[in-house]
Design a protein around this motif. Sequence first.
Motif, PDB file in Angstrom:
ATOM      1  N   GLY A   1     -45.657 -43.984 -44.560  1.00 42.78           N
ATOM      2  CA  GLY A   1     -46.997 -44.054 -45.101  1.00 42.78           C
ATOM      3  C   GLY A   1     -47.724 -42.969 -43.377  1.00 42.78           C
ATOM      4  O   GLY A   1     -47.195 -42.513 -43.034  1.00 42.78           O
ATOM      5  N   LYS A   2     -49.140 -43.852 -43.657  1.00 41.89           N
ATOM      6  CA  LYS A   2     -50.333 -42.375 -42.742  1.00 41.89           C
ATOM      7  C   LYS A   2     -49.088 -42.661 -41.359  1.00 41.89           C
ATOM      8  O   LYS A   2     -49.795 -42.646 -40.430  1.00 41.89           O
ATOM      9  CB  LYS A   2     -51.355 -42.575 -42.844  1.00 41.89           C
ATOM     10  N   HIS A   3     -48.906 -44.283 -40.958  1.00 40.39           N
ATOM     11  CA  HIS A   3     -48.344 -44.893 -39.379  1.00 40.39           C
ATOM     12  C   HIS A   3     -46.881 -44.419 -39.727  1.00 40.39           C
ATOM     13  O   HIS A   3     -46.343 -45.262 -38.140  1.00 40.39           O
ATOM     14  CB  HIS A   3     -48.758 -45.873 -39.390  1.00 40.39           C
ATOM     15  N   ALA A   4     -46.420 -43.387 -40.421  1.00 39.16           N
ATOM     16  CA  ALA A   4     -45.288 -43.112 -39.849  1.00 39.16           C
ATOM     17  C   ALA A   4     -44.343 -42.493 -38.763  1.00 39.16           C
ATOM     18  O   ALA A   4     -45.535 -42.150 -38.253  1.00 39.16           O
ATOM     19  CB  ALA A   4     -44.095 -41.967 -40.936  1.00 39.16           C
ATOM     20  N   CYS A   5     -43.820 -42.360 -38.367  1.00 42.10           N
ATOM     21  CA  CYS A   5     -43.297 -41.260 -36.767  1.00 42.10           C
ATOM     22  C   CYS A   5     -43.319 -40.808 -37.010  1.00 42.10           C
ATOM     23  O   CYS A   5     -42.811 -39.382 -38.247  1.00 42.10           O
ATOM     24  CB  CYS A   5     -41.962 -41.993 -36.331  1.00 42.10           C
ATOM     25  N   PRO A   6     -45.185 -40.428 -36.019  1.00 40.70           N
ATOM     26  CA  PRO A   6     -45.161 -38.563 -36.067  1.00 40.70           C
ATOM     27  C   PRO A   6     -44.419 -37.715 -35.794  1.00 40.70           C
ATOM     28  O   PRO A   6     -44.300 -36.306 -35.859  1.00 40.70           O
ATOM     29  CB  PRO A   6     -46.294 -38.642 -35.277  1.00 40.70           C
ATOM     30  N   GLY A   7     -43.266 -38.717 -34.937  1.00 42.59           N
ATOM     31  CA  GLY A   7     -42.365 -37.100 -34.101  1.00 42.59           C
ATOM     32  C   GLY A   7     -41.164 -36.779 -34.527  1.00 42.59           C
ATOM     33  O   GLY A   7     -39.431 -36.329 -34.017  1.00 42.59           O
ATOM     34  N   ARG A   8     -40.753 -37.699 -35.935  1.00 38.24           N
ATOM     35  CA  ARG A   8     -39.437 -37.332 -36.561  1.00 38.24           C
ATOM     36  C   ARG A   8     -39.756 -36.405 -36.992  1.00 38.24           C
ATOM     37  O   ARG A   8     -37.554 -35.981 -37.223  1.00 38.24           O
ATOM     38  CB  ARG A   8     -39.684 -38.497 -37.769  1.00 38.24           C
ATOM     39  N   PHE A   9     -39.776 -35.045 -37.298  1.00 37.81           N
ATOM     40  CA  PHE A   9     -39.840 -33.808 -37.938  1.00 37.81           C
ATOM     41  C   PHE A   9     -38.977 -33.008 -36.259  1.00 37.81           C
ATOM     42  O   PHE A   9     -38.008 -32.756 -36.975  1.00 37.81           O
ATOM     43  CB  PHE A   9     -40.834 -33.124 -38.030  1.00 37.81           C
ATOM     44  N   PHE A  10     -39.627 -33.137 -35.594  1.00 39.91           N
ATOM     45  CA  PHE A  10     -38.753 -32.802 -34.369  1.00 39.91           C
ATOM     46  C   PHE A  10     -38.284 -33.546 -33.965  1.00 39.91           C
ATOM     47  O   PHE A  10     -36.606 -33.160 -33.953  1.00 39.91           O
ATOM     48  CB  PHE A  10     -39.585 -32.864 -33.389  1.00 39.91           C
ATOM     49  N   ALA A  11     -37.816 -34.904 -33.837  1.00 44.43           N
ATOM     50  CA  ALA A  11     -36.457 -35.564 -33.813  1.00 44.43           C
ATOM     51  C   ALA A  11     -35.241 -35.130 -35.200  1.00 44.43           C
ATOM     52  O   ALA A  11     -34.321 -35.223 -34.281  1.00 44.43           O
ATOM     53  CB  ALA A  11     -37.234 -36.648 -33.974  1.00 44.43           C
ATOM     54  N   ALA A  12     -35.571 -35.131 -36.273  1.00 46.88           N
ATOM     55  CA  ALA A  12     -34.910 -34.500 -37.868  1.00 46.88           C
ATOM     56  C   ALA A  12     -34.208 -32.963 -36.871  1.00 46.88           C
ATOM     57  O   ALA A  12     -33.087 -32.751 -36.828  1.00 46.88           O
ATOM     58  CB  ALA A  12     -35.346 -34.901 -38.409  1.00 46.88           C
ATOM     59  N   ASN A  13     -34.874 -32.487 -36.564  1.00 45.46           N
ATOM     60  CA  ASN A  13     -33.953 -31.199 -36.246  1.00 45.46           C
ATOM     61  C   ASN A  13     -33.304 -31.150 -34.807  1.00 45.46           C
ATOM     62  O   ASN A  13     -31.872 -30.813 -34.763  1.00 45.46           O
ATOM     63  CB  ASN A  13     -35.351 -30.183 -35.773  1.00 45.46           C
ATOM     64  N   GLU A  14     -34.151 -32.001 -33.818  1.00 47.94           N
ATOM     65  CA  GLU A  14     -33.185 -31.388 -32.556  1.00 47.94           C
ATOM     66  C   GLU A  14     -31.406 -32.755 -32.609  1.00 47.94           C
ATOM     67  O   GLU A  14     -30.856 -32.044 -32.436  1.00 47.94           O
ATOM     68  CB  GLU A  14     -33.841 -32.730 -31.306  1.00 47.94           C
ATOM     69  N   LEU A  15     -31.725 -33.475 -34.161  1.00 45.60           N
ATOM     70  CA  LEU A  15     -30.556 -34.504 -34.295  1.00 45.60           C
ATOM     71  C   LEU A  15     -29.836 -33.729 -34.803  1.00 45.60           C
ATOM     72  O   LEU A  15     -28.580 -33.629 -34.981  1.00 45.60           O
ATOM     73  CB  LEU A  15     -30.878 -35.552 -34.443  1.00 45.60           C
ATOM     74  N   LYS A  16     -30.524 -32.757 -35.630  1.00 44.49           N
ATOM     75  CA  LYS A  16     -29.678 -32.555 -36.609  1.00 44.49           C
ATOM     76  C   LYS A  16     -28.712 -31.162 -35.516  1.00 44.49           C
ATOM     77  O   LYS A  16     -27.392 -30.395 -36.262  1.00 44.49           O
ATOM     78  CB  LYS A  16     -29.976 -31.387 -37.735  1.00 44.49           C
ATOM     79  N   MET A  17     -29.425 -30.507 -34.389  1.00 42.98           N
ATOM     80  CA  MET A  17     -28.772 -29.166 -34.266  1.00 42.98           C
ATOM     81  C   MET A  17     -27.788 -29.413 -33.873  1.00 42.98           C
ATOM     82  O   MET A  17     -26.842 -29.113 -33.357  1.00 42.98           O
ATOM     83  CB  MET A  17     -29.619 -28.740 -33.307  1.00 42.98           C
ATOM     84  N   ILE A  18     -27.734 -31.178 -33.193  1.00 45.11           N
ATOM     85  CA  ILE A  18     -26.954 -31.423 -31.659  1.00 45.11           C
ATOM     86  C   ILE A  18     -25.408 -32.107 -32.648  1.00 45.11           C
ATOM     87  O   ILE A  18     -24.091 -31.668 -32.471  1.00 45.11           O
ATOM     88  CB  ILE A  18     -27.351 -32.942 -31.201  1.00 45.11           C
ATOM     89  N   LEU A  19     -26.093 -32.361 -33.617  1.00 45.90           N
ATOM     90  CA  LEU A  19     -24.363 -33.227 -34.944  1.00 45.90           C
ATOM     91  C   LEU A  19     -23.622 -31.474 -35.174  1.00 45.90           C
ATOM     92  O   LEU A  19     -22.878 -31.518 -35.481  1.00 45.90           O
ATOM     93  CB  LEU A  19     -24.963 -33.384 -36.133  1.00 45.90           C
ATOM     94  N   ALA A  20     -24.688 -30.934 -35.723  1.00 48.94           N
ATOM     95  CA  ALA A  20     -24.287 -29.442 -36.992  1.00 48.94           C
ATOM     96  C   ALA A  20     -23.257 -28.444 -34.931  1.00 48.94           C
ATOM     97  O   ALA A  20     -22.250 -27.912 -34.764  1.00 48.94           O
ATOM     98  CB  ALA A  20     -25.292 -27.842 -36.413  1.00 48.94           C
ATOM     99  N   HIS A  21     -23.892 -28.603 -33.771  1.00 47.41           N
ATOM    100  CA  HIS A  21     -23.265 -27.700 -32.233  1.00 47.41           C
ATOM    101  C   HIS A  21     -21.871 -28.555 -32.175  1.00 47.41           C
ATOM    102  O   HIS A  21     -21.277 -28.540 -32.292  1.00 47.41           O
ATOM    103  CB  HIS A  21     -23.771 -27.676 -31.800  1.00 47.41           C
ATOM    104  N   ILE A  22     -21.582 -30.110 -31.920  1.00 41.25           N
ATOM    105  CA  ILE A  22     -20.554 -31.158 -32.008  1.00 41.25           C
ATOM    106  C   ILE A  22     -19.835 -30.788 -33.348  1.00 41.25           C
ATOM    107  O   ILE A  22     -18.478 -30.673 -32.682  1.00 41.25           O
ATOM    108  CB  ILE A  22     -20.686 -32.154 -32.002  1.00 41.25           C
ATOM    109  N   VAL A  23     -20.105 -30.194 -33.769  1.00 42.51           N
ATOM    110  CA  VAL A  23     -18.675 -29.801 -35.408  1.00 42.51           C
ATOM    111  C   VAL A  23     -18.310 -28.800 -35.188  1.00 42.51           C
ATOM    112  O   VAL A  23     -17.665 -29.214 -35.503  1.00 42.51           O
ATOM    113  CB  VAL A  23     -19.442 -30.793 -36.644  1.00 42.51           C
TER     114      VAL A  23
END
Length: 498
Positions: A435-457
Amino acid sequence: MGNIFVLVAGSATVAFIIYRLAFRTFSGVSAAFGHLAPIPTIGYNNLLLSYIDAVRFFGRGKDVLAEGYAKHKGGFYKVALWDRWLVVVSGPMAEEMRRLPDDTMSFTDFVNDYFAQKFIFGSDLIDNPYHLHLIPSKLTKNLGSLFDDVREEVLVAFKELVPEKDDEWVVFPAMDAMRTVVCRTSNIIFVGQPLCRDIGWQNLNMRLAMGNQVASDRSLLIPRPLKPLLAPLLLNVDITAREASVYLQPLVEERQRQYEQHGIDYPDKPNDFLTWMMDGAEGPPRSLDDMARRILHLNFGAIHTSTLIMTHVIYNLATNPELWLQPLREEVERVAMTKMHKIDSFIKESSRVNALSGISLLRMTLKDYTFSDGTFIPKGTSLAAPTTATHEDSVIYEDPLTFKPWRFSDMREGSESAKHQFVNTSPEFLTFGHGKHACPGRFFAANELKMILAHIVMYYDVQLENESHIRPPNSYLAVNCIADPKANVCLRKRRECG
């Protein structure tokens, strides 16, 4: 400092408990035999014995929350914490709570009270969190333009962390390594280069991030009326802010000179959080100390959460690399990052199975409220929804205790593809709230984490130390799920890369 705090806090808490028992109240709330009496209690329904449950909760919080969910799913139950009763809400009642206005159920008041952030970081920052408002308005909107910078920082960070040794495995502590990568990729956004690569700056922010989490956990041991006195002893932010100001001062002064000479749209203007804060200044310029505190606060949120998520991810990957590496590699080689459904699913499933917190949808009542089922909640009550118990509900998820990396990518094959993305919240997936108080930084965090995992594999073979297939165990402290901070992973330059 830690021993002094324990001594002072312990003495003050004993005195406080004696005082409270004398007046038969529990942290300002009317306890189990007052207004909250009709709500089922997990544990002792007694003021004195509830302190036994509060101690038990620190070691077995996950089990206590799961017990309550199993017995009272779709309704309410309460558990005793050291400084309050926590009312846990699930099902339709949790959705009703989530939809209530902030002047009735406040997320901000819960966070500031429960985690004592106002006393740890200071009231100026917490009462005027303008830097947090920049996350959706600036950070999320700039993700596309910042993509290449973050990707480059991931590449450089891993080259430094994992030196190439031909065909040899490089062994390192997973959590420490992930923390360093996350710190660097976050700070390319917060303060840009070259500061994001400065070892001193990295260590300062990583130390603060770890220290603030410990401080928040310890603050739960302090009775609420004593928090203003004792919570500031938990973490000396003043000293860290002064250290951070030394690093930031040259950047701030140079940007101020550019403003004065060329105006707000000066040539080669950095596109980072520090600039956004300076652009948004109204009236007198933001003080250096104020901006330093806000950058530190951002770093805590970014480093702590993403480090834990990524540590869980790499443990899961290294447990069965022969099953999961190749499908991920094939996807990364084939599609753009926005289409990496398996990468996204792997991270989301890892965070479902290893939910960082056992509670979500945090709220504090600012006025008395009666739910539609007749449950009365008095003003000043802390409420939350059970994250882990929801994620482990077999009605919601098939075989919920099993890590199934393609669980959500398989769901995305249907007509509701976007619904099952990692960043999308729902009543069934509460890692980022909902809802409205969901983590606002999740879009950056998701992109960051996906980038890290993609680099590792793409660039490394991965395994646990000694070729183990036994995942390092999690530990639990109150509502927190903590990845093993000492376990090692092994990376080796991917053989297919030549």
